[in-house]
Write an enzyme that holds these catalytic residues in place. Structure first.
Site, PDB file in Angstrom:
ATOM      1  N   TYR A   9     -21.637  30.442  13.319  1.00  0.00           N
ATOM      2  CA  TYR A   9     -21.708  29.135  13.993  1.00  0.00           C
ATOM      3  C   TYR A   9     -20.415  28.780  14.718  1.00  0.00           C
ATOM      4  O   TYR A   9     -20.441  28.153  15.769  1.00  0.00           O
ATOM      5  CB  TYR A   9     -22.058  28.030  12.989  1.00  0.00           C
ATOM      6  N   GLU A  31     -32.634  43.391 -12.956  1.00  0.00           N
ATOM      7  CA  GLU A  31     -33.042  43.059 -11.588  1.00  0.00           C
ATOM      8  C   GLU A  31     -33.638  41.659 -11.474  1.00  0.00           C
ATOM      9  O   GLU A  31     -33.245  40.876 -10.611  1.00  0.00           O
ATOM     10  CB  GLU A  31     -34.069  44.084 -11.065  1.00  0.00           C
ATOM     11  N   ASP A  88     -37.399  46.923 -11.909  1.00  0.00           N
ATOM     12  CA  ASP A  88     -38.823  47.214 -11.813  1.00  0.00           C
ATOM     13  C   ASP A  88     -39.008  48.713 -11.583  1.00  0.00           C
ATOM     14  O   ASP A  88     -38.057  49.414 -11.232  1.00  0.00           O
ATOM     15  CB  ASP A  88     -39.437  46.472 -10.614  1.00  0.00           C
TER      16      ASP A  88
END
Lengths: 357, 613
Positions: free
Chosen positions: A94, A190, A242
């Protein structure tokens, strides 16, 4: 020891001198592609190879990028270092709003230039007072730390002084000092669901474990924090994710480093980190509830089969099995066996297999 | 015997109407969407031909309405109108028309088109076709409802009478058909009319779709296309059967006058030569030739080299109007057009015209759009079977700046228009969807494509140079000064001179001179760098007031009174560098700039350029 200001000004100076010598101004950078990543046997991590690319003002693209680089250096030197301020990556994007010709088209562009400056100076963005939008992940476990904050030093015990969410890792991990601990291991998790499950079941107390919540692909500060726990406190690290191709990549980035930040692998990667699960063999062994692999998943798995980071027999066997099964399982799938299954049975078994408990 | 006689009883002739009743696909009514387009096409073709014949600027109104399960097609024009007695036969008798026996370019030929539409309408709906026509404001408009008696191929009038009509002149056809209306696709009434508007820029077409939305294709010119005049056949490529027929039915009594009167482009000299070559007597009666003699005449006709057929039997669109037609219907950056000279296939003169539009709003990634036209009629179906497509595919478009992955049609933001105008277009079938692969036609289209291809390539090359120049101007004019200023500001140093960098980026010859003091002497080093893309030969002068020593390489010296002019002849290849060295006694005067002779000033940086004058 290292002086960010003089290193940044050194880049500016070399561009300036090139103008004076009549050399077309340019910078030389290592090529940042998968092809130019090599395994460093010295540190057990993946680093950039010696392919280099030249960015010069001969093309309009190169000229624009170098002009932006010069503006960025100016901001970092004048505002950040001399003014002792810090901005987030997003803020820098920005700030460039007022740079007219040198305005960044998108945040990815400014992020990339910051990485380029890291590579050229051999420093890290924290040294330039640049931080990510989000802080690092959370930590829960028998560890006492001292953090240097803007409002003074704080001592925090990561079990006793904090709420359910854990201790938030700050963006600059070097402000944290490890005071004392009763831990025997670090488990990086995770998903938030599993992290909360382990805390609720008192896993950290029972196994003297420091739990680190990775929140998906882990932020740099998280990886740096894990690396420091591993090297400074000599704690073994295991990664619990996972059971799908994307999670294996999360593990790989903790253990071996990521392509995007290969120049920092030695600071960020923990080569000793072990993969805890969910393993494709677990899907069969524990008869976990599963989802079907998508085409994208299969594609990713096949890519991993040829990825040198997954070159070991273990990974080749696991990935091949998963391709044959055409199934994936989440960490929370263990809940199907009862809420305590993961802490009472799965983790103890796996940790002893890995020689960690 | 008995069987043969039995069979003979069943033999009877079939009327054309009956034949097409059973074989409607031949005429282009094979699918519901297509049937609708074909009806519109036949009516619009007739309107355009009628207006042009009468010298009227066409103003055509087309409307498609839903009528219950059916569609109603209305086509109205401001043409000359049809006299009341002719109306039934024009619309309700197949193979009735004024153009079949005439050798000149026109949209219709056989007199099948609109009657086929009437036939299709009555087949699918059982309804008659309604026609209103008026030939003059002084006469009333005639309203007729007709059907075709297919067994006899004769019109049957259901109703007729005079009515009030707001148009002073013109014709209106209204027929109901079973069909299906599609929008947006290339094969739709809308795209068909758009294509018609492109090659008929003198026509105004108003189109009202079933949902009421109206599109107006405005005319781009007030000029009618050049009238096509009737001509006689051209001898090259005539067939033997045609010749025998002409010989038998001619009204001429002498072979020589037969030749001159029956063919175009044959005068006295040509006639003599033909007769000589065939060994036939000029005064022979043409009707008396036997097979062998006809054959000899035929061979002689084929072999003789005579001038091309006259062009006035054709009405090409012309390069300017192709351009305005394309510009009117497409938003593009560039248009190139070409009009080939007249050529001949099987005795029929033909002209190939083409245009290409590039860039603008056209799709950058798809295949180029192909617009095919035959005698100003858009060809919509069977693109793959058409000589136009085959000729385009045969061109190697890569060398003209279009992609052509795997051969075939090129890819890129382009639209290619090809118009074949001829007294006889060799279509592959009666439905007139595709032009047959006649070698002469393929060759002409190929040449036309290569010509517009070359124009396209020149345009693209120019675009590239322009954009490269714009890029360099951006780098040199805006980015580099800004960078130099920012760097100087940051480092607290003075602004660096960026001219040398500019020279390198611009690709100029750069001359740099360094002077070093050593033991009371000045060591001069001149570095010359050729950043241009080719070898450069020129002279470099150092004009100084003291004598130089240790010249390396040696230079020619010219004394100029109080000064010396040292001259080096330099030949330097692209990208290479040359270094000249010499030393002089230390003196206080500032050395003048080096001088270069024999280069354009705009490609030299760092030295004064001596102009030729």
């Amino acid at each position: 020891m290292h002086d960010p200001e003089s290193r940044l000004l050194g880049i500016a100076r070399s561009l300036y001198d090139q103008f004076r010598e009549g050399t077309v101004p340019h910078l030389v950078l290592p090529t940042r592609t998968k092809k130019n990543i090599e395994y460093s046997t010295e540190d057990d991590v993946w680093v950039y190879g010696d392919q280099e690319s030249v960015r010069s003002v001969k093309t309009i693209r190169g000229a624009r990028t170098l002009l932006k680089t010069v503006h960025l250096i100016d901001l970092l030197v004048k505002e950040h270092l001399r003014g002792n301020r810090a901005s987030t990556l997003r803020e820098i994007y920005y700030i460039s709003e007022n740079w007219d010709l040198a305005k960044f088209a998108e945040q990815a562009e400014s992020d990339r230039l910051i990485e380029d400056l890291e590579i050229i100076t051999g420093l890290q963005r924290e040294d330039f007072h640049v931080r990510p939008e989000e802080d690092g992940a959370a930590v829960f476990g028998p560890l006492r730390i001292r953090e240097r904050t803007r409002r003074g030093e704080r001592e925090i015990h990561c079990q006793e002084d904090i709420g359910e969410a854990g201790y938030q890792i700050p963006f600059n991990v070097d402000f944290v000092e490890f005071l004392e601990h009763d831990a025997r291991m670090v488990i990086a998790v995770e998903t938030g669901g599993m992290y909360a499950r382990l805390i609720e079941n008192g896993f950290d107390e029972e196994f003297d474990a420091i739990l680190v919540h990775l929140k998906g692909q882990p932020a740099r500060s998280t990886r740096r924090f894990i690396k420091r726990l591993n090297t400074e406190l000599k704690l073994p690290v295991a990664v619990f994710t996972d059971g799908d191709p994307w999670s294996y990549r999360i593990y790989a980035s903790v253990a071996y480093g990521a392509i995007k930040s290969a120049h920092l692998s030695e600071h960020l990667a923990t080569p000793d980190a072990k993969f805890l699960g969910v393993q494709p063999t677990d899907i069969v062994e524990y008869n976990l509830s599963t989802d079907r692999l998508t085409d994208r998943d299969l594609h990713a798995l096949r890519a991993e089969l040829t990825d040198p980071r997954f070159g070991s027999d273990y990974w080749q066997r696991q990935i091949q099995l998963q391709i044959d099964l055409k199934k994936k399982a989440e960490q929370q799938a263990f809940a199907g066996k009862g809420l305590d299954f993961v802490t009472k049975r799965y983790l103890p078994e796996r940790l002893s297999e890995l020689g960690m408990a | 015997m008995d069987t043969a006689e039995e069979l003979a009883k069943q033999q009877r002739s079939i009327s054309v109407a009956e034949f097409f009743e059973k074989n409607r696909q031949i005429l282009g009514f094979d699918s519901a969407p297509r049937a609708l387009i074909t009806c519109v096409k036949e009516a619009v073709d007739n309107s355009l031909d009628a207006c042009e014949d009468a010298g009227i600027l066409p103003d055509i109104f087309v409307q498609i309405k839903r009528a219950g399960e059916l569609y109603r097609v209305i086509v109205e024009d401001n043409g000359p109108g049809i006299v009341p007695s002719e109306i039934p036969r024009v619309f309700a008798k197949l193979l009735y028309g004024s153009r079949f026996h005439v050798l000149r370019q026109s949209r219709g030929q056989q007199g099948i088109g609109i009657s086929a539409a009437v036939l299709y309408s009555q087949l699918t709906t059982g309804k008659p076709t309604r026609i209103t026509s008026r030939t003059s404001p002084e006469r009333p408009a005639r309203y007729v409802e007709v059907m075709i008696n297919t067994a006899k191929n004769e019109p049957e009038i259901i109703r007729e009478g005079d009515i009030d009509w707001e148009r002073p002149r013109g014709t209106r056809v209204e027929l109901d058909i079973e069909g299906s209306y599609v929008r947006g696709r290339r094969q739709s009434v809308y795209s068909y009319l758009k294509s018609v508007a492109i090659v008929n820029p003198h026509a105004r077409i108003t189109f009202v779709e079933p949902d009421g939305s109206t599109e107006r294709f405005e005319r781009a010119t007030e000029l009618l296309p050049k009238r096509a005049y009737e001509i006689k056949p051209h001898p090259s490529g005539i067939e033997l059967g045609e010749l025998t027929k002409m010989l038998r039915y001619t009204e001429r009594r002498k072979l020589s006058s037969f030749l001159k009167e029956s063919f175009s482009s044959i005068g006295n000299i040509a006639a003599q030569e033909i007769l000589q070559n065939s060994g036939l007597d000029p005064s022979m009666d043409p009707r008396s030739l036997d097979y062998d003699q006809s054959r000899r005449l035929f061979e002689a006709l084929r072999r003789i080299k005579i001038k091309s057929p006259p062009v006035d039997c054709l009405s090409p669109i012309g390069e300017d109007l192709i351009r305005s037609g394309l510009a009117k219907e497409y938003s593009v950056d560039f248009i190139a057009t070409v009009s080939r000279p007249v050529a001949v296939h099987s005795g029929n003169p033909f002209v190939v015209e083409a245009g290409i539009g590039f860039g603008g709003d056209l799709d950058r990634n798809g295949r180029v759009e192909i617009l095919r036209f035959a005698n100003r009629v858009p060809l919509i179906y069977q693109q793959g079977a058409c000589a136009i497509t085959h000729a385009i595919e045969g061109v190697s478009w890569k060398s003209y700046g279009l992609d052509q992955p795997g051969g075939g049609l090129p890819f890129g933001p382009a639209v290619i228009l090809v118009h074949v105008a001829s007294t006889n277009i060799p279509f592959t079938s009666e439905s007139k969807d595709a032009i047959a692969d006649i070698p002469e036609i393929l060759a002409e289209i190929d040449l036309a494509m290569k010509e517009i291809g070359r124009k396209l390539r020149r345009f693209l090359a120019l675009q590239e140079t322009l954009s490269e120049r714009r890029e360099k101007e951006e780098i040199i004019g805006r980015i580099l000064p800004r960078m130099a200023e920012k760097l100087a500001d940051m480092l607290g140093l003075e602004r660096p001179d960026i001219s040398r960098v500019v020279a390198r980026i611009m690709g100029n010859v750069l001359v740099r001179r360094d002077i070093e003091q050593e033991n009371g002497r000045l060591k001069v080093r001149i570095e010359i760098e050729n950043n241009t893309s080719s070898q450069r030969s020129f002279k470099l002068h150092e004009i100084i007031s003291v004598e130089a020593e240790d010249l390396d390489p040696p230079a020619r010296r010219v004394d100029m009174g109080d000064r010396y002019d040292y001259q080096w002849k330099i030949a330097i290849r692209s990208g290479e560098k040359v270094v000249l060295r010499y030393t002089v006694k230390n003196h206080l005067q500032k050395m003048p700039e080096a001088v270069v002779e024999g280069l354009e000033p705009e490609i030299v940086t760092g030295a004064r350029v001596l102009s030729d004058a």
